[in-house]
Write a protein that holds these residues in place. Structure first.
Motif, PDB file in Angstrom:
ATOM      1  N   THR A 131      35.816  43.415  31.323  1.00 15.05           N
ATOM      2  CA  THR A 131      37.293  43.530  31.136  1.00 15.05           C
ATOM      3  C   THR A 131      38.289  43.494  32.059  1.00 15.05           C
ATOM      4  O   THR A 131      39.666  42.993  31.816  1.00 15.05           O
ATOM      5  CB  THR A 131      37.497  44.863  30.329  1.00 15.05           C
ATOM      6  OG1 THR A 131      37.205  46.119  31.129  1.00 15.05           O
ATOM      7  CG2 THR A 131      36.480  45.028  29.042  1.00 15.05           C
ATOM      8  N   SER A 132      37.912  43.691  33.491  1.00 15.11           N
ATOM      9  CA  SER A 132      38.716  43.499  34.436  1.00 15.11           C
ATOM     10  C   SER A 132      37.694  43.403  35.911  1.00 15.11           C
ATOM     11  O   SER A 132      36.641  43.793  35.651  1.00 15.11           O
ATOM     12  CB  SER A 132      39.510  44.725  34.716  1.00 15.11           C
ATOM     13  OG  SER A 132      39.028  45.925  34.794  1.00 15.11           O
ATOM     14  N   GLN A 197      42.964  41.564  35.083  1.00 13.97           N
ATOM     15  CA  GLN A 197      42.533  41.938  33.591  1.00 13.97           C
ATOM     16  C   GLN A 197      42.235  40.812  32.669  1.00 13.97           C
ATOM     17  O   GLN A 197      42.475  39.618  32.907  1.00 13.97           O
ATOM     18  CB  GLN A 197      43.721  42.765  32.856  1.00 13.97           C
ATOM     19  CG  GLN A 197      43.186  43.280  31.653  1.00 13.97           C
ATOM     20  CD  GLN A 197      44.676  43.921  31.045  1.00 13.97           C
ATOM     21  OE1 GLN A 197      45.536  44.057  31.686  1.00 13.97           O
ATOM     22  NE2 GLN A 197      44.573  44.457  29.674  1.00 13.97           N
ATOM     23  N   TRP A 276      42.137  34.990  32.068  1.00 17.07           N
ATOM     24  CA  TRP A 276      42.212  35.936  33.173  1.00 17.07           C
ATOM     25  C   TRP A 276      43.637  36.332  33.575  1.00 17.07           C
ATOM     26  O   TRP A 276      44.245  35.419  33.562  1.00 17.07           O
ATOM     27  CB  TRP A 276      41.510  35.786  34.422  1.00 17.07           C
ATOM     28  CG  TRP A 276      40.032  35.704  34.042  1.00 17.07           C
ATOM     29  CD1 TRP A 276      39.049  34.619  33.892  1.00 17.07           C
ATOM     30  CD2 TRP A 276      39.158  36.926  34.185  1.00 17.07           C
ATOM     31  NE1 TRP A 276      37.966  35.080  33.621  1.00 17.07           N
ATOM     32  CE2 TRP A 276      37.854  36.451  33.994  1.00 17.07           C
ATOM     33  CE3 TRP A 276      39.305  38.189  34.349  1.00 17.07           C
ATOM     34  CZ2 TRP A 276      36.762  37.475  33.877  1.00 17.07           C
ATOM     35  CZ3 TRP A 276      38.287  39.000  34.265  1.00 17.07           C
ATOM     36  CH2 TRP A 276      36.884  38.662  33.870  1.00 17.07           C
ATOM     37  N   GLN A 277      44.092  37.462  34.326  1.00 21.69           N
ATOM     38  CA  GLN A 277      45.504  37.799  34.641  1.00 21.69           C
ATOM     39  C   GLN A 277      45.759  36.877  35.662  1.00 21.69           C
ATOM     40  O   GLN A 277      47.005  36.312  35.718  1.00 21.69           O
ATOM     41  CB  GLN A 277      45.504  38.983  35.150  1.00 21.69           C
ATOM     42  CG  GLN A 277      46.840  39.656  35.616  1.00 21.69           C
ATOM     43  CD  GLN A 277      47.014  41.096  36.070  1.00 21.69           C
ATOM     44  OE1 GLN A 277      46.001  41.770  36.102  1.00 21.69           O
ATOM     45  NE2 GLN A 277      47.885  41.459  36.649  1.00 21.69           N
TER      46      GLN A 277
END
Length: 351
Positions: A131-132, A197, A276-277
């Protein structure tokens, strides 16, 4: 026979000579997000700028999404049998927890249910995506002749990263070191980097929510607004995604989202499957001087929407110097150092 051995020895010597003369560099990169809104007046476009992967060097996917097929195939089948021969149902009616903790629990077809003459294995062969991802990424440092992650002891800008991490208005996204031999711009292959994230569970590549969240439904209920049906919500989300694709120049015959059922690693549009971030490409090439080209998408959750900011820069760099690629929302600290492949580092014990 002697001539063949002599030829083989000459070819091996030439390859070793070329490797010894090849120029290698060690690239250390820090990427951070600027978080304060405050006095920033610049407006960013709402549409997503797609970054097509194409041919790229991916050092992170094997690390965070490795293939577990050898492990799965080495496990025995769970008991009771996964498939029942009961005429009413092809599946087990009274399933119970297996006696062994490590075994194949996924239902498999029996011989008469297969579509091929050869045995089929219908198993999940990839580990789930996290998740990150933690910002600091290092490898074993073992020289491989191709681009590879360096060991933890190769990090030289740790103090810079620590200062950024301590500042409230900055969020450290990625700090890594890798090694590669640069080539001309025509032959250069970009490396892909993603961090931060993982928004894939809630949003598609175009920033549209996949499902209405509990908070948004609660907000509608408090305002006495009618809750949209699942079908209506799905149609509206598809329309919004189509509009994003049209604005980005993607034809309508391509997938609506970044997910692909046929190939989990690449779809028809060459877009990433995970949201993704931070996600993008870094290209290093050597044409008398060193040049870097960066193309990153920064994702930011604004309310119930996922905003995307594209940061694309090109810079001539000098080996050994620390360079800073500035942007109102994204900063990149970069240092490229000469590296000798003959001095192979010892594998990091923490790896």
């Amino acid at each position: 026979m002697k001539a063949r051995l002599l030829l083989t020895g000459c070819l091996l010597f030439n390859s070793l000579l070329l490797q010894a003369n090849e120029r290698w560099f060690e690239i250390e990169m820090i990427i951070f997000e600027r978080t304060p809104e405050g006095q920033l007046q610049e407006q960013f476009p709402e549409q997503v700028t797609p970054i097509r992967l194409g041919r790229n060097i991916d050092l992170l996917t094997p690390r965070f999404n490795p293939s577990i097929l050898p492990l799965v195939l080495s496990l025995e089948s769970c008991t009771p049998d996964a498939v029942s021969t009961n005429a009413n149902s092809p599946f087990t009616t009274s399933w119970q927890a297996p006696a062994r903790l490590l075994c194949q629990q996924e239902t498999q077809p029996v011989a008469w249910q297969r579509h091929s003459l050869f045995p089929e294995v219908l198993l999940n062969t990839q580990a789930p995506w996290p998740t990150s991802i933690a910002p600091v990424i290092s490898g074993s440092g073992e020289f491989q002749g191709v681009p590879y992650l360096a060991e933890a002891s190769a990090f030289s800008l740790t103090e810079v990263a620590d200062r950024l991490r301590r500042q409230r208005q900055h969020q450290l996204l990625l700090h890594t070191v890798w090694r590669q031999a640069p080539v001309t711009e025509r032959r250069a292959i970009p490396s892909r980097w993603f961090a931060g994230q993982n928004f894939s569970q809630g949003f598609d590549y175009w920033g549209q929510a996949k499902l209405a969240t509990a908070s948004s439904r609660a907000s509608l209920a408090m305002n006495n607004s009618p809750l949209p049906t699942a079908a209506t919500t799905d149609v509206l989300e598809q329309i919004a995604s189509r509009r994003q694709q049209l604005a980005a120049g993607v034809t309508l015959d391509q997938p609506v989202t970044a997910a692909s059922e046929t190939n989990p690693n690449q779809n028809q549009a060459n877009l990433p499957n995970e949201v993704w971030q931070l996600d993008g490409l870094f290209k290093l090439h050597l044409d008398h001087y060193l040049f870097v080209n960066t193309d990153f998408n920064l994702r930011r959750l604004v309310g119930d929407k996922l905003q995307s900011i594209n940061v694309k820069q090109s810079r001539r760099v000098i080996s050994g110097e620390i360079h800073y690629l500035d942007h109102p929302k994204l900063g990149i600290v970069l240092q490229i150092r000469r590296f000798s492949p003959t001095a192979e580092p010892v594998a990091d014990a923490a790896e």
